[in-house]
Scaffold this active site. Structure first.
Site, PDB file in Angstrom:
ATOM      1  N   PRO A  77      48.256  59.484  31.014  1.00 45.48           N
ATOM      2  CA  PRO A  77      47.865  58.209  30.391  1.00 45.48           C
ATOM      3  C   PRO A  77      48.955  57.142  30.435  1.00 45.48           C
ATOM      4  O   PRO A  77      48.690  55.983  30.764  1.00 45.48           O
ATOM      5  CB  PRO A  77      47.528  58.607  28.949  1.00 45.48           C
ATOM      6  CG  PRO A  77      47.054  60.021  29.068  1.00 45.48           C
ATOM      7  CD  PRO A  77      47.899  60.640  30.154  1.00 45.48           C
ATOM      8  N   ASN A  78      50.188  57.499  30.156  1.00 47.56           N
ATOM      9  CA  ASN A  78      51.262  56.506  30.117  1.00 47.56           C
ATOM     10  C   ASN A  78      51.494  55.856  31.481  1.00 47.56           C
ATOM     11  O   ASN A  78      51.692  54.648  31.583  1.00 47.56           O
ATOM     12  CB  ASN A  78      52.546  57.181  29.609  1.00 47.56           C
ATOM     13  CG  ASN A  78      53.664  56.185  29.433  1.00 47.56           C
ATOM     14  OD1 ASN A  78      53.507  55.194  28.715  1.00 47.56           O
ATOM     15  ND2 ASN A  78      54.787  56.419  30.098  1.00 47.56           N
ATOM     16  N   LYS A  95      35.993  44.084  48.480  1.00 45.97           N
ATOM     17  CA  LYS A  95      36.650  45.292  47.989  1.00 45.97           C
ATOM     18  C   LYS A  95      37.878  45.577  48.851  1.00 45.97           C
ATOM     19  O   LYS A  95      37.783  45.668  50.071  1.00 45.97           O
ATOM     20  CB  LYS A  95      35.704  46.492  48.059  1.00 45.97           C
ATOM     21  CG  LYS A  95      36.367  47.795  47.595  1.00 45.97           C
ATOM     22  CD  LYS A  95      35.354  48.910  47.444  1.00 45.97           C
ATOM     23  CE  LYS A  95      35.180  49.761  48.661  1.00 45.97           C
ATOM     24  NZ  LYS A  95      36.311  50.666  48.965  1.00 45.97           N
ATOM     25  N   ARG A 126      30.644  49.032  56.744  1.00 46.88           N
ATOM     26  CA  ARG A 126      30.347  48.930  58.172  1.00 46.88           C
ATOM     27  C   ARG A 126      29.069  48.190  58.552  1.00 46.88           C
ATOM     28  O   ARG A 126      29.073  47.503  59.586  1.00 46.88           O
ATOM     29  CB  ARG A 126      30.405  50.331  58.804  1.00 46.88           C
ATOM     30  CG  ARG A 126      31.853  50.822  58.902  1.00 46.88           C
ATOM     31  CD  ARG A 126      31.930  52.318  59.030  1.00 46.88           C
ATOM     32  NE  ARG A 126      31.488  52.984  57.811  1.00 46.88           N
ATOM     33  CZ  ARG A 126      31.407  54.288  57.662  1.00 46.88           C
ATOM     34  NH1 ARG A 126      31.736  55.079  58.671  1.00 46.88           N
ATOM     35  NH2 ARG A 126      31.020  54.812  56.518  1.00 46.88           N
ATOM     36  N   ARG A 157      22.606  51.112  53.470  1.00 45.33           N
ATOM     37  CA  ARG A 157      22.332  50.889  54.894  1.00 45.33           C
ATOM     38  C   ARG A 157      21.028  50.112  55.054  1.00 45.33           C
ATOM     39  O   ARG A 157      20.128  50.266  54.238  1.00 45.33           O
ATOM     40  CB  ARG A 157      22.190  52.235  55.633  1.00 45.33           C
ATOM     41  CG  ARG A 157      23.481  53.037  55.740  1.00 45.33           C
ATOM     42  CD  ARG A 157      24.508  52.343  56.617  1.00 45.33           C
ATOM     43  NE  ARG A 157      25.755  53.080  56.755  1.00 45.33           N
ATOM     44  CZ  ARG A 157      26.831  52.895  55.988  1.00 45.33           C
ATOM     45  NH1 ARG A 157      26.823  52.012  55.005  1.00 45.33           N
ATOM     46  NH2 ARG A 157      27.942  53.583  56.215  1.00 45.33           N
ATOM     47  N   LYS A 189      41.494  53.741  42.528  1.00 44.63           N
ATOM     48  CA  LYS A 189      41.109  55.037  41.914  1.00 44.63           C
ATOM     49  C   LYS A 189      42.281  55.742  41.238  1.00 44.63           C
ATOM     50  O   LYS A 189      42.669  56.857  41.636  1.00 44.63           O
ATOM     51  CB  LYS A 189      40.494  55.956  42.960  1.00 44.63           C
ATOM     52  CG  LYS A 189      39.245  55.406  43.633  1.00 44.63           C
ATOM     53  CD  LYS A 189      38.577  56.463  44.499  1.00 44.63           C
ATOM     54  CE  LYS A 189      37.311  55.983  45.160  1.00 44.63           C
ATOM     55  NZ  LYS A 189      37.504  55.036  46.261  1.00 44.63           N
ATOM     56  N   ASP A 230      46.289  59.741  36.695  1.00 44.96           N
ATOM     57  CA  ASP A 230      47.630  60.262  36.394  1.00 44.96           C
ATOM     58  C   ASP A 230      47.722  60.449  34.883  1.00 44.96           C
ATOM     59  O   ASP A 230      46.714  60.313  34.182  1.00 44.96           O
ATOM     60  CB  ASP A 230      48.701  59.287  36.927  1.00 44.96           C
ATOM     61  CG  ASP A 230      50.011  59.985  37.274  1.00 44.96           C
ATOM     62  OD1 ASP A 230      50.462  60.838  36.469  1.00 44.96           O
ATOM     63  OD2 ASP A 230      50.604  59.678  38.324  1.00 44.96           O
ATOM     64  N   THR A 262      31.348  61.164  45.940  1.00 45.24           N
ATOM     65  CA  THR A 262      30.135  61.588  46.658  1.00 45.24           C
ATOM     66  C   THR A 262      30.462  62.593  47.761  1.00 45.24           C
ATOM     67  O   THR A 262      29.574  63.248  48.292  1.00 45.24           O
ATOM     68  CB  THR A 262      29.387  60.379  47.253  1.00 45.24           C
ATOM     69  OG1 THR A 262      30.333  59.525  47.879  1.00 45.24           O
ATOM     70  CG2 THR A 262      28.651  59.603  46.186  1.00 45.24           C
ATOM     71  N   ASP A 264      40.116  48.757  44.712  1.00 45.81           N
ATOM     72  CA  ASP A 264      39.619  50.136  44.632  1.00 45.81           C
ATOM     73  C   ASP A 264      40.762  51.114  44.886  1.00 45.81           C
ATOM     74  O   ASP A 264      40.929  51.616  45.992  1.00 45.81           O
ATOM     75  CB  ASP A 264      38.504  50.259  45.695  1.00 45.81           C
ATOM     76  CG  ASP A 264      37.903  51.646  45.786  1.00 45.81           C
ATOM     77  OD1 ASP A 264      38.059  52.434  44.847  1.00 45.81           O
ATOM     78  OD2 ASP A 264      37.259  51.928  46.820  1.00 45.81           O
TER      79      ASP A 264
END
Ligand code: C5P
Length: 232
Positions: free
Chosen positions: A66-67, A32, A211, A181, A61, A64, A119, A59
């Site tokens: 759509p165009n 990632k 991590r 984890r 994200k 904005d 999250t 990643d």
């Protein structure tokens, strides 16, 4: 749907990222690349890591009009990543535009998944800052359904939500789950965590692990442990 462990390559430079990936001489992990590394190094880092034989989840994200998202996705499709993402909060029209932009002339495209509620957002901040009064679980599931009807392939969610997402959106709708984890590991700043083995039981399709692998004394052993627990 191939289950896999995605290693979050959260480094601030190409040198650090490549030195880390150099350690993987056998199985090349699905990687990632997030905003930190992408903004530090630009699209070349994606090409470089791809050239070394890794699958890539970019990643960034997007969120904005759509165009703009359609045009940005159209640029990303040339990078030949395997998976990328956007915020479902950008609306169904934005998600449909993203699919259009991401689709290549031959009809293929990278997997596209949606962030529902981050999250880091909790019920209180959602109500106070965003004026969304519904229970957060309901909002997450509603956004997942929006992603599904807009033609996306899945969502990023907590492993604890993966079962419910599959119930509502179908088993083929993929769940990509960070917050993983080891049972005997340090949880750091993550709040609700699960082990790779538990994520497998709940039905995550991809776990994203940072991590516990990148900061381990032996990253290869930590990666192999994730693979064993999650894929078996
Ligand atoms: O180091 P750690 O395993 O906590 O890394 C998890 C990765 O997944 C990080 O790149 C983090 O930004 C990302 N992530 C997350 N929670 C989300 C979405 C992404 O931890 N809801």
């Amino acid at each position: 749907m191939g289950k896999d462990v995605i290693v979050a390559c959260d480094f601030d430079s190409k040198e650090k990222a490549l030195a880390f990936l150099d350690k993987f001489t056998e199985r090349k992990p699905f990687v990632k690349i997030g905003m930190e590394l992408f903004y530090a190094e630009g699209p070349d880092i994606v090409r470089e890591i791809k050239k070394r034989g890794h699958k890539i989840f970019l990643d960034l994200k997007l969120h904005d009009i759509p165009n703009t998202v359609k045009k940005a996705m159209s640029v990303l499709k040339e990078l030949d990543v395997d998976m990328t993402n956007l915020h479902a909060a950008g609306t169904n029209r934005m998600m449909a535009a993203a699919i259009e932009g991401l689709t290549r002339a031959d009809g293929t495209r990278p997997m596209l998944i949606a962030v529902t509620q981050l999250t880091s957002t909790d019920q209180e901040s959602m109500e106070k800052d965003l004026l969304i009064k519904e229970p957060i679980d309901r909002v997450v599931m509603h956004y997942a359904q929006n992603a599904k009807v807009s033609g996306l392939d899945g969502v990023v969610c907590s492993p604890l939500e993966a079962g419910k997402v599959h119930e509502l959106c179908g088993i083929g709708f993929i769940t990509v789950t960070p917050g993983v984890r080891f049972a005997d590991g340090d949880i750091g700043d993550q709040k609700r965590v699960t082990t790779p083995a538990r994520a497998k039981e709940i039905g995550s399709d991809y776990i994203v692990v940072g991590r516990p692998i990148t900061a381990a004394d032996d990253p290869i052993a930590a990666y192999n442990r994730c693979i064993e627990e999650f894929i078996g």
